[in-house]
Motif scaffolding. Sequence first.
Motif, PDB file in Angstrom:
ATOM      1  N   LEU A  41      -0.512  27.430  25.821  1.00 52.98           N
ATOM      2  CA  LEU A  41      -1.497  27.691  26.870  1.00 52.98           C
ATOM      3  C   LEU A  41      -0.829  27.977  28.209  1.00 52.98           C
ATOM      4  O   LEU A  41      -1.284  28.842  28.967  1.00 52.98           O
ATOM      5  CB  LEU A  41      -2.463  26.510  27.002  1.00 52.98           C
ATOM      6  N   THR A  44       0.495  31.540  27.991  1.00 52.17           N
ATOM      7  CA  THR A  44      -0.617  32.490  28.037  1.00 52.17           C
ATOM      8  C   THR A  44      -1.181  32.600  29.443  1.00 52.17           C
ATOM      9  O   THR A  44      -1.411  33.714  29.950  1.00 52.17           O
ATOM     10  CB  THR A  44      -1.724  32.055  27.056  1.00 52.17           C
ATOM     11  N   GLU A  45      -1.398  31.469  30.087  1.00 53.27           N
ATOM     12  CA  GLU A  45      -1.932  31.482  31.455  1.00 53.27           C
ATOM     13  C   GLU A  45      -0.991  32.225  32.406  1.00 53.27           C
ATOM     14  O   GLU A  45      -1.435  33.001  33.260  1.00 53.27           O
ATOM     15  CB  GLU A  45      -2.157  30.057  31.949  1.00 53.27           C
ATOM     16  N   VAL A  85      -6.537  29.783  22.401  1.00 51.82           N
ATOM     17  CA  VAL A  85      -6.441  30.645  23.577  1.00 51.82           C
ATOM     18  C   VAL A  85      -7.825  31.042  24.080  1.00 51.82           C
ATOM     19  O   VAL A  85      -8.108  30.996  25.288  1.00 51.82           O
ATOM     20  CB  VAL A  85      -5.592  31.894  23.257  1.00 51.82           C
ATOM     21  N   THR A  92      -9.888  36.646  27.287  1.00 51.37           N
ATOM     22  CA  THR A  92      -8.616  37.218  26.858  1.00 51.37           C
ATOM     23  C   THR A  92      -8.804  38.256  25.746  1.00 51.37           C
ATOM     24  O   THR A  92      -9.521  38.008  24.776  1.00 51.37           O
ATOM     25  CB  THR A  92      -7.676  36.107  26.346  1.00 51.37           C
TER      26      THR A  92
END
Length: 274
Positions: A41, A44-45, A85, A92
């Motif tokens: 995470l 991804t962020e 996600v 996303t």
Amino acid sequence: MTINCKGTLINLSSPKVMGILNLTPDSFYDGGQHKDEKSILNHTEKMLTEGATFIDIGAYSSRPNADHVSEAEELKRILPIVELVLKSFPETLISIDTFRSEVAKQSIEAGAALINDISAGKLDDNMLKTVADLHVPYIMMHMRGTPQTMQQQTNYNNLVKDIIFYFSERLMAAKELGIIDLIIDPGFGFAKTLEQNFQLLNTLELLNILEKPLLVGVSRKSMIYKTLNNTAKEALNGTSVLNTIALQKNASILRVHDVKEAMETIKLIESLNA
């Protein structure tokens, strides 16, 4: 030039960045880095914050001589992460890096937005039909053989002509089944020698004859670090240089490990062309 991702039209006339999220323990650069939910995470962020339009999730390493992974293991790795996600970042646009139709199907059903297939449907006879039924964008890459055998298949009559012929055939097969949004990836590092990779990049604009958006993935690859005699970890500067050349030759999507630097490259090229 647009593609439809889950009802959102993405305009590729302005280049976009696809950030890489590898779930494999043996990927050539970041294998094993993202092993727990927090690291996944956080990464991804970071990519989304830095400007990634797409997050490309892969659970089967396609580096040369990579270990084979079963379909069950690939699904076990990938589906929980798609759900994770999207739970944290619902907007996303997830790309699924797979050559298996069942992985594609279940991942799209879990909320992914597009399929990124290194084999252009050649490693699974059901892939093109599955993508057509799913009504999602499809990235098809040029490769010969499999990740385990591709580096023994680098003999071409004419590299670029052979690649164009390959895509012409695959695009026709996809269109006949009703796939609308198609993107091509020339497959740097896949069934190509070091010299062929640079020949391909140098003549990349010739692929514009296919009239499809072009995805380029050279991020930290061996064509960079072997040429510079360094390592994948030291190949960010080289990546930015080659991404710059790709953008000048009309690349629409940069698939990268380092989103911030790719976004800066796009901004500078767009300023140059303004």
